[in-house]
Design an enzyme around this catalytic site. Structure first.
Site, mmCIF file in Angstrom:
data_model
loop_
_atom_site.group_PDB
_atom_site.id
_atom_site.type_symbol
_atom_site.label_atom_id
_atom_site.label_comp_id
_atom_site.label_asym_id
_atom_site.label_seq_id
_atom_site.Cartn_x
_atom_site.Cartn_y
_atom_site.Cartn_z
ATOM 1 N N LYS A 1 -16.562 26.974 -31.345
ATOM 2 C CA LYS A 1 -17.091 26.489 -30.063
ATOM 3 C C LYS A 1 -16.374 27.047 -28.843
ATOM 4 O O LYS A 1 -15.169 27.228 -28.842
ATOM 5 C CB LYS A 1 -16.992 24.960 -30.015
ATOM 6 N N ASN B 1 -2.522 -1.981 12.999
ATOM 7 C CA ASN B 1 -3.981 -1.876 12.892
ATOM 8 C C ASN B 1 -4.519 -0.609 13.574
ATOM 9 O O ASN B 1 -5.366 0.094 13.014
ATOM 10 C CB ASN B 1 -4.650 -3.116 13.485
ATOM 11 N N GLU C 1 -19.354 20.736 -16.872
ATOM 12 C CA GLU C 1 -19.664 19.351 -17.266
ATOM 13 C C GLU C 1 -18.801 18.356 -16.501
ATOM 14 O O GLU C 1 -19.269 17.286 -16.102
ATOM 15 C CB GLU C 1 -19.476 19.179 -18.773
ATOM 16 N N THR D 1 -40.126 25.197 -13.180
ATOM 17 C CA THR D 1 -40.445 23.863 -12.676
ATOM 18 C C THR D 1 -40.595 23.016 -13.931
ATOM 19 O O THR D 1 -41.066 23.506 -14.967
ATOM 20 C CB THR D 1 -41.749 23.819 -11.848
ATOM 21 N N HIS D 2 -40.175 21.758 -13.855
ATOM 22 C CA HIS D 2 -40.185 20.876 -15.038
ATOM 23 C C HIS D 2 -39.418 21.497 -16.208
ATOM 24 O O HIS D 2 -39.735 21.234 -17.373
ATOM 25 C CB HIS D 2 -41.614 20.543 -15.491
ATOM 26 N N SER E 1 -13.185 23.400 -29.121
ATOM 27 C CA SER E 1 -13.324 22.138 -29.843
ATOM 28 C C SER E 1 -12.148 22.000 -30.800
ATOM 29 O O SER E 1 -11.683 22.983 -31.377
ATOM 30 C CB SER E 1 -14.643 22.153 -30.628
ATOM 31 N N TYR F 1 -9.849 -6.360 12.783
ATOM 32 C CA TYR F 1 -9.227 -5.837 11.564
ATOM 33 C C TYR F 1 -9.114 -6.911 10.493
ATOM 34 O O TYR F 1 -8.771 -8.057 10.773
ATOM 35 C CB TYR F 1 -7.822 -5.290 11.875
ATOM 36 N N ASN G 1 -16.956 25.848 -24.973
ATOM 37 C CA ASN G 1 -17.769 24.895 -24.210
ATOM 38 C C ASN G 1 -17.601 25.040 -22.693
ATOM 39 O O ASN G 1 -16.504 25.299 -22.222
ATOM 40 C CB ASN G 1 -17.383 23.464 -24.609
ATOM 41 N N LYS H 1 -8.291 3.436 1.312
ATOM 42 C CA LYS H 1 -7.418 4.581 1.040
ATOM 43 C C LYS H 1 -7.672 5.248 -0.308
ATOM 44 O O LYS H 1 -7.899 6.454 -0.370
ATOM 45 C CB LYS H 1 -5.937 4.193 1.070
ATOM 46 N N GLN I 1 -7.649 -1.985 3.953
ATOM 47 C CA GLN I 1 -6.651 -1.251 3.172
ATOM 48 C C GLN I 1 -7.294 -0.611 1.940
ATOM 49 O O GLN I 1 -6.770 0.354 1.385
ATOM 50 C CB GLN I 1 -5.536 -2.209 2.758
ATOM 51 N N SER J 1 0.827 -1.214 0.000
ATOM 52 C CA SER J 1 0.000 0.000 0.000
ATOM 53 C C SER J 1 0.857 1.258 0.000
ATOM 54 O O SER J 1 0.333 2.359 -0.079
ATOM 55 C CB SER J 1 -0.943 0.010 1.212
HETATM 56 N N1 ARG Z 1 -1.803 -1.226 5.136
HETATM 57 C C1 ARG Z 1 -2.802 -1.621 6.057
HETATM 58 C C2 ARG Z 1 -4.092 -0.818 5.858
HETATM 59 O O1 ARG Z 1 -4.096 0.069 5.106
HETATM 60 C C3 ARG Z 1 -2.377 -1.405 7.464
HETATM 61 C C4 ARG Z 1 -1.537 -2.494 7.945
HETATM 62 C C5 ARG Z 1 -2.241 -3.523 8.688
HETATM 63 N N2 ARG Z 1 -1.844 -4.719 8.086
HETATM 64 C C6 ARG Z 1 -1.957 -5.929 8.643
HETATM 65 N N3 ARG Z 1 -1.498 -6.890 7.963
HETATM 66 N N4 ARG Z 1 -2.540 -6.127 9.791
HETATM 67 O O2 ARG Z 1 -5.088 -1.093 6.480
#
Ligand code: ARG
Length: 468
Positions: free
Chosen positions: A286, A113, A293, A158-159, A280, A320, A288, A328, A325, A26
């Site tokens: 154009k 964790n 959008e 409206t509408h 464009s 956990y 735009n 993120k 993970q 990660s």
């Molecule tokens: N990278 C993990 C997360 O984003 C945190 C680490 C916990 N990993 C684990 N093997 N207990 O949640």
């Protein structure tokens, strides 16, 4: 020794397969949490020193080492290693490289964790504060526009059909009201984000006599999360944030859609400066409204992230699991998307030009004062339902005569109701129509100015001009 074996590799005979490493890492994205991670680690280490698990000098060395790592990361002078999996192990390993064996003591009484749950909350708390500041700036722009255009007639729809005249300012304050509620929601979510998971360790707490309140105070958390199993595992705070962020995008998308309609030549209510439009590649003529959008389109992306977060949480047993993970990337992209959308929308609105004549003409063409005529008849003693029919007949006549209601002769109007007298023409004007809606929440210019004043008062003074 491979890098992995430095951390959890003790019971493993081999490092993870290359594909597994790439699949499970990660650090490529959670390095964004480095500053929060270091903040959390320094607070944790200070607490360990206070309870006697670390010596004071040990704490000082760890804190100084972490500060140097923070500097290096800020200056892009830090090498991230995918074999070290995540931001936590990269920083811990760099600390050991930096200050020697002592670095290995930092992870006492905590787990990745509770560490990641803490990092995400710290990071998101800052992101929320920034978003609220930027939303406030956008709200300020809308209030200023509302005050400037408090008398400008706009067809209310409206509408998507002309309904009754409103003022442009009234319309701007409707947008502002949506975003004001989003700010309130963000403040509410922030309260639940701002609680400390650290100290829960892997899932059950730790055998050390930790002082969680001390850590909470240093990191600015209002409270400590009570249950360790819950603290390390639940991502409901991220889901809550995502749902508010999706609402912000939804509100922006509604406004963006109106911008798209208003700049269309068939409408011509507003003009955007060249700097806020694109062209464009084939049609030279154009110009735009692509910003609007894209904001509309990015709302789909935001909703997707909300769905991803909800779905990643679904069915997860305590405590956990690595599924977490997956919070993120949706969360990061959502924060970036809503941040950029709010900023660019604010810039665009601050530079918009209003074609008041076109707005007025569209309201006039749409028989927007028909309800005013019906209300006029009611005030002369006609029952509303009868008045509705009478005015319907008059409008049908005006359509076939290709005339505005206000341009019909008095004698013509009297064919539909003898109670009509020459004072009718006051109620048939657009200005008379909006001025007559003179109560709290109504579109009368003086009410719009008063409402703008109240909206301004609701804006936090400290954040007035801050765009982050
Ligand atoms: N990278 C993990 C997360 O984003 C945190 C680490 C916990 N990993 C684990 N093997 N207990 O949640």
């Amino acid at each position: 020794m491979t890098r992995n074996q430095k951390t959890w590799g003790g019971r493993f005979a081999s490092a993870p397969a290359r594909r597994v490493q790439a699949f499970t890492e990660s650090v490529s994205f959670d390095q964004r949490l480095a500053e929060a991670d270091i903040r959390g680690s320094i607070a944790h280490a200070r607490m360990l020193a206070k309870i006697g698990v670390l010596g004071d000098d040990e704490f000082e060395s760890i804190a100084a080492g972490l500060a140097r790592i923070r500097e290096r990361i800020e200056h892009d002078d830090f090498e991230w290693h995918i074999e070290l999996e995540d931001v936590h192990m990269n920083i811990e390993s760099a600390l050991t490289d930096e200050i020697g064996e002592l670095g290995k003591k930092l992870h006492t009484a905590r787990s990745r964790n509770d560490q990641i749950a803490t990092d995400v909350r710290l990071w998101l708390r800052d992101a929320i504060d920034e978003l609220v500041d930027n939303l406030d700036a956008l709200r300020r722009t809308l209030i200023e526009l509302a005050e400037r255009e408090a008398h400008t007639i706009l067809p209310g729809l409206t509408h998507l059909q002309v309904a009754q005249p409103v003022t442009f300012g009234h319309h701007m304050l409707a947008w502002e009201a949506m975003l004001a509620r989003d700010s309130e929601r963000l403040a509410d979510v922030r309260g639940r984000v701002n609680r400390l998971p650290l100290g829960s360790a892997a899932l059950a707490g730790t055998t050390f006599a930790i002082d969680r309140r001390m850590v909470a105070d240093e990191l600015g958390f209002a409270d400590v999360i009570d249950n360790s199993l819950d603290a390390v595992s639940d991502r409901d705070f991220a889901v809550e944030f995502a749902s508010v962020a999706s609402l912000v995008m939804t509100h922006l998308s509604r406004a963006a859609e109106e911008i798209v309609m208003w700049v269309a030549p068939a409408c011509g209510f507003i003009e955007l400066p060249d700097a806020y439009c694109t062209g464009s590649s084939i049609m030279p003529q154009k110009k735009n409204p692509d910003i609007a959008e894209l904001i509309r389109g990015k709302t789909g992306r935001a909703n997707g992230h909300l769905t991803a977060l909800l779905t990643a949480s679904k069915g997860q047993p305590l405590a956990y699991n690595r599924d977490n993970q997956e919070d993120k990337q949706p969360l990061f992209d959502l924060v970036d998307t809503v941040h950029d959308s709010v900023l660019v929308f604010n810039d665009m609105l601050a530079n918009v030009q209003i074609n008041a004549d076109n707005c007025r003409l569209a309201a006039q063409r749409g028989y927007a004062t028909a309800t005013d005529l019906a209300d006029y008849l009611v005030r002369k003693g006609v029952a509303f339902r009868d008045a509705h029919r009478i005015v319907g007949n008059a409008v049908a006549h005006a359509i076939s005569a290709e005339s505005d209601l206000a341009d019909l002769a008095l004698t013509t109007l009297q064919q539909f109701s003898p109670t009509i007298t020459d004072d009718v023409f006051e109620v048939l004007t657009l200005e008379g129509s909006v001025a007559a809606r003179d109560h709290i929440g109504g579109t009368a210019p003086n009410q719009v100015l008063a409402a703008a004043g109240r909206a301004r008062e609701r804006l936090p003074a400290a954040n007035c001009d801050k765009v982050v």
